[in-house]
Motif scaffolding. Sequence first.
Motif, short mmCIF file in Angstrom:
data_model
loop_
_atom_site.label_atom_id
_atom_site.label_comp_id
_atom_site.label_asym_id
_atom_site.label_seq_id
_atom_site.Cartn_x
_atom_site.Cartn_y
_atom_site.Cartn_z
N ASN A 243 2.83 -8.67 13.86
CA ASN A 243 4.22 -8.80 13.41
C ASN A 243 4.32 -8.05 12.08
N PHE A 244 5.44 -8.18 11.39
CA PHE A 244 5.64 -7.38 10.17
C PHE A 244 4.57 -7.69 9.10
N THR A 245 4.05 -8.91 9.10
CA THR A 245 3.00 -9.24 8.15
C THR A 245 1.77 -8.38 8.39
N ASP A 246 1.40 -8.23 9.66
CA ASP A 246 0.22 -7.41 10.00
C ASP A 246 0.46 -5.94 9.68
N PHE A 247 1.66 -5.45 10.01
CA PHE A 247 1.99 -4.06 9.68
C PHE A 247 1.92 -3.85 8.16
N GLY A 248 2.46 -4.83 7.43
CA GLY A 248 2.46 -4.74 5.97
C GLY A 248 1.04 -4.71 5.41
N ASN A 249 0.18 -5.58 5.95
CA ASN A 249 -1.23 -5.59 5.52
C ASN A 249 -1.87 -4.24 5.78
N TYR A 250 -1.55 -3.69 6.94
CA TYR A 250 -2.14 -2.41 7.33
C TYR A 250 -1.74 -1.31 6.34
N PHE A 251 -0.43 -1.25 6.03
CA PHE A 251 0.04 -0.19 5.12
C PHE A 251 -0.37 -0.46 3.67
N GLU A 252 -0.62 -1.71 3.34
CA GLU A 252 -1.16 -2.00 2.01
C GLU A 252 -2.54 -1.36 1.89
N GLY A 253 -3.36 -1.51 2.94
CA GLY A 253 -4.68 -0.87 2.97
C GLY A 253 -4.56 0.65 2.92
N PHE A 254 -3.55 1.16 3.63
CA PHE A 254 -3.32 2.61 3.67
C PHE A 254 -2.98 3.15 2.26
N ILE A 255 -2.06 2.46 1.58
CA ILE A 255 -1.69 2.86 0.20
C ILE A 255 -2.91 2.82 -0.71
N ASP A 256 -3.70 1.75 -0.58
CA ASP A 256 -4.91 1.64 -1.42
C ASP A 256 -5.85 2.81 -1.18
N SER A 257 -5.95 3.23 0.08
CA SER A 257 -6.86 4.33 0.41
C SER A 257 -6.41 5.65 -0.21
N LEU A 258 -5.09 5.78 -0.46
CA LEU A 258 -4.56 7.02 -1.04
C LEU A 258 -4.60 6.99 -2.57
N SER A 259 -4.83 5.80 -3.10
CA SER A 259 -4.89 5.58 -4.56
C SER A 259 -3.67 6.10 -5.33
N PHE A 260 -2.48 5.97 -4.75
CA PHE A 260 -1.24 6.23 -5.50
C PHE A 260 -0.79 4.93 -6.14
N LYS A 261 -0.12 5.05 -7.28
CA LYS A 261 0.52 3.88 -7.86
C LYS A 261 2.01 4.19 -7.98
N ASN A 262 2.80 3.15 -8.23
CA ASN A 262 4.26 3.36 -8.42
C ASN A 262 4.89 4.13 -7.27
N ILE A 263 4.74 3.60 -6.09
CA ILE A 263 5.27 4.26 -4.90
C ILE A 263 6.68 3.74 -4.61
N THR A 264 7.55 4.64 -4.20
CA THR A 264 8.83 4.23 -3.63
C THR A 264 8.64 4.14 -2.12
N VAL A 265 9.01 3.02 -1.52
CA VAL A 265 8.89 2.88 -0.06
C VAL A 265 10.28 2.90 0.54
N ILE A 266 10.47 3.78 1.53
CA ILE A 266 11.75 3.84 2.26
C ILE A 266 11.47 3.43 3.69
N GLY A 267 12.17 2.41 4.18
CA GLY A 267 11.96 1.97 5.56
C GLY A 267 13.27 1.94 6.32
N HIS A 268 13.30 2.62 7.46
CA HIS A 268 14.49 2.58 8.32
C HIS A 268 14.21 1.62 9.48
N SER A 269 15.14 0.70 9.73
CA SER A 269 15.09 -0.16 10.90
C SER A 269 13.78 -0.94 10.96
#
Length: 256
Positions: free
Chosen positions: A75-101
């Motif tokens: 569900n969205f919690t799992d997707f969110g956890n996944y993308f949290e890991g993804f962001i961590d792997s890229l080591s960016f900070k201060n990201i703007t997230v845009i989500g459609h639908s």
Amino acid sequence: MGGHMNIQYKYYQNNGVYINYFVTGKGDPVLFLQGGATNVLAYKEFLELLARNYMVIGADVPCFGKASVPKTIWNFTDFGNYFEGFIDSLSFKNITVIGHSFGGGIGIRLAAKSDKVKELILVDSAGLSRGKSFALFYYSFFVTKNLAALVTYRKFSKVLALVKYFFKNISRHPFEQVQVLRIMESSLLQKNLPYGQLRTKTLILWGNKDEIFSIEDAKELQRKISNSTLQIVEGNHDWCIFYPKKFYSLVREFIK
């Protein structure tokens, strides 16, 4: 569709689920999460505009495009956890997230939990689990919306591209379609998104003729998200695909 955007796909995997993603442009990082049953390239014109001033991270969301289908019912919690890991792997900070639908539902969970998200833009977003029957949702998603788009925008090639991405998704994961539908359903009907923990500065953009999530949903989201502004835009659920320049100018206004 000029070839302005130099897209080189990279590959990210976590817990057996993989996505293809690209990073293009220069500037502050912006992660874009697309709607369900399509492909991140459906938003190519918007992403090209964005890449002139920002570093754009475009990723196909698991289940769609060139990403794999999770073996368990996410569900969205799992997707969110996944993308949290993804962001961590890229080591960016201060990201703007845009989500459609569908991507908006993921964005809500991501922004509520990750301290690396500094701004959130929700576009005709999922995440309120309105108790619509899933069959009705599915019908409005795949039939009503595309017919309305044909009538409203008369941009046949774009509607065709959306329909094509939809069938491409099915042909890419033919035996997993039931799983994809279960995952969409468990996400769209999820009741416990962490709105209370969401402190991120948030812009909510909504088409006044959205066939899937009503203006009432937009207002409800604005009430639930403490630091949010709502802007109603002329258009349907997919207005952001059909009016990329307008979409870009609203985003630019908010994040510059």
